[in-house]
Write a protein that holds these residues in place. Structure first.
Motif: not given
Lengths: 245, 245
Positions: B164, B169-171
């Motif tokens: 991650a 982008l990590f969400r």
């Protein structure tokens, strides 16, 4: 403010879910789309027609008469990364400052047609009053942030991770939609370690109007703050303590 | 399948954003609402009227004729925690199995009116074909998961955290909406370390129909898997390698 929200929302809505929305990436890695630019231009034009003496501070097109008695602060698409990724967790932020103090704020989600407006003493969602809920313990709370890998590691670090791990529910339902969920009584805490002035101004009258407390990460005045913690009063104190061990 | 999605969506939509939706919390901490129960009963009735010989497996009301040639798998509200928290990242999952194999799947977001249907060779969103995008590198990818504090730490641990942290982008844009974002070409990878059979079946024909690869956390067949990784083919291989160092 309602007119600004509705007309900018009508402009932004058709862009949602379209591919290849990003037309530029700024130095701070923030993407920009035609929706951001067009919606801000539209709002600037509406304000200039109705209130030519008012100032305007916008994310995309800078400041005009920023020292005027009344100044509008515009962020046409807050959560552009979500918006560009087809995720509905974004919105339009509009604030009205009087002598530098935010007296009216709006968070508008144009696809879900949710318009939250606060004046510091009351906050409504589509015209109906909302209240922050009275959760007292971190272990019972839904805690939100925008990005778990924020570059501001000096504060969004181990103390934050420990706080998040204590929460009943922790999610990156972020940007302005996180504040809408807190003010509306659906979530309990929103923490953002990195804020810009055009992001903060609208949130202050919304959170306070819903009965909440909004400060920076250390518990200080939120106007022009570079970080934000928003929650109900009992929980806010516990969160500030947890973030600053 | 379209009729099941539309009619269950009409039932679920008015509950979104209502307070105090949770009527029960199951042993695995999953909340249940009147929307879950009512939508599943409605779909069961529609299936029984039209296809009385078909089997049904549902999250809320168990199995009937689960060994039939054709079996429907229903999760009326996948992402009930989001749904109950006023967050639009939830949806209805519907799968059709033929002799135990998922041949048709739907992810429906009733508030945003997004209906994604896949048959393993093509996938559409509101009738228009969608494709997983061809991101090749983890560093360029948007990676999603449902919960960063998943109880399944044996696999959702340090290898996942390292993966991650590499992502662009990590969400936690999770539950079925994460798969909709991947299949629709808006995000690149969805990782879920804890899955139930009623969650997985619909996702397989949707992801494959959009040109993607779907397996468990170790790269094995996803049917009845207890974890899921979905991505485009190049990226999927890189993710499985990263998750199993």
């Amino acid at each position: 403010m309602t007119e600004l929200a509705e007309k900018s929302g009508d402009f932004i809505r058709p862009f949602f879910g379209q591919p290849d929305l990003v037309v530029e990436t700024k130095e701070d890695a923030t993407p920009v789309t035609l929706a951001d630019r067009g919606a801000e231009q539209l709002m600037r034009k509406l304000i200039a027609q109705r209130f030519p003496a008012h100032g305007i501070i916008g994310e995309e097109f800078g400041s005009e008469r920023a020292d005027a008695e009344w100044v509008w602060v515009l962020d046409p698409v807050d959560g552009t990364k979500s918006f560009a990724a087809g995720c509905p967790l974004f919105g339009t932020l509009i604030a009205l400052l009087h002598r530098g103090k935010p007296v009216l704020g709006a968070i508008h989600q144009p696809v879900l047609r949710q318009l939250m407006i606060g004046d510091g003493s009351s906050t409504t969602l589509n015209g109906r009053a909302v209240r922050i809920r009275a959760t007292a313990r971190i272990e019972d709370a839904t805690i939100l942030t925008t990005n778990v890998h924020s570059p501001a590691r000096y504060q969004h670090g181990t103390a934050f991770d420990a706080l998040a791990a204590r929460a009943r529910l922790f999610r990156t339902w972020g940007d302005c939609y996180g504040y809408l969920l807190v003010a509306g009584g659906w979530a309990d805490v929103m923490c953002d370690p990195v804020m810009n002035p055009w992001d903060v101004a609208a949130l202050i009258p919304v959170i306070r109007g819903a009965g909440g407390v909004i400060t920076d990460w250390q518990g200080n005045d939120p106007v022009n703050a570079k970080s934000i913690v928003a929650a109900g009063s009992a929980l806010h104190a516990a969160v500030i303590t947890a973030l600053n061990p």
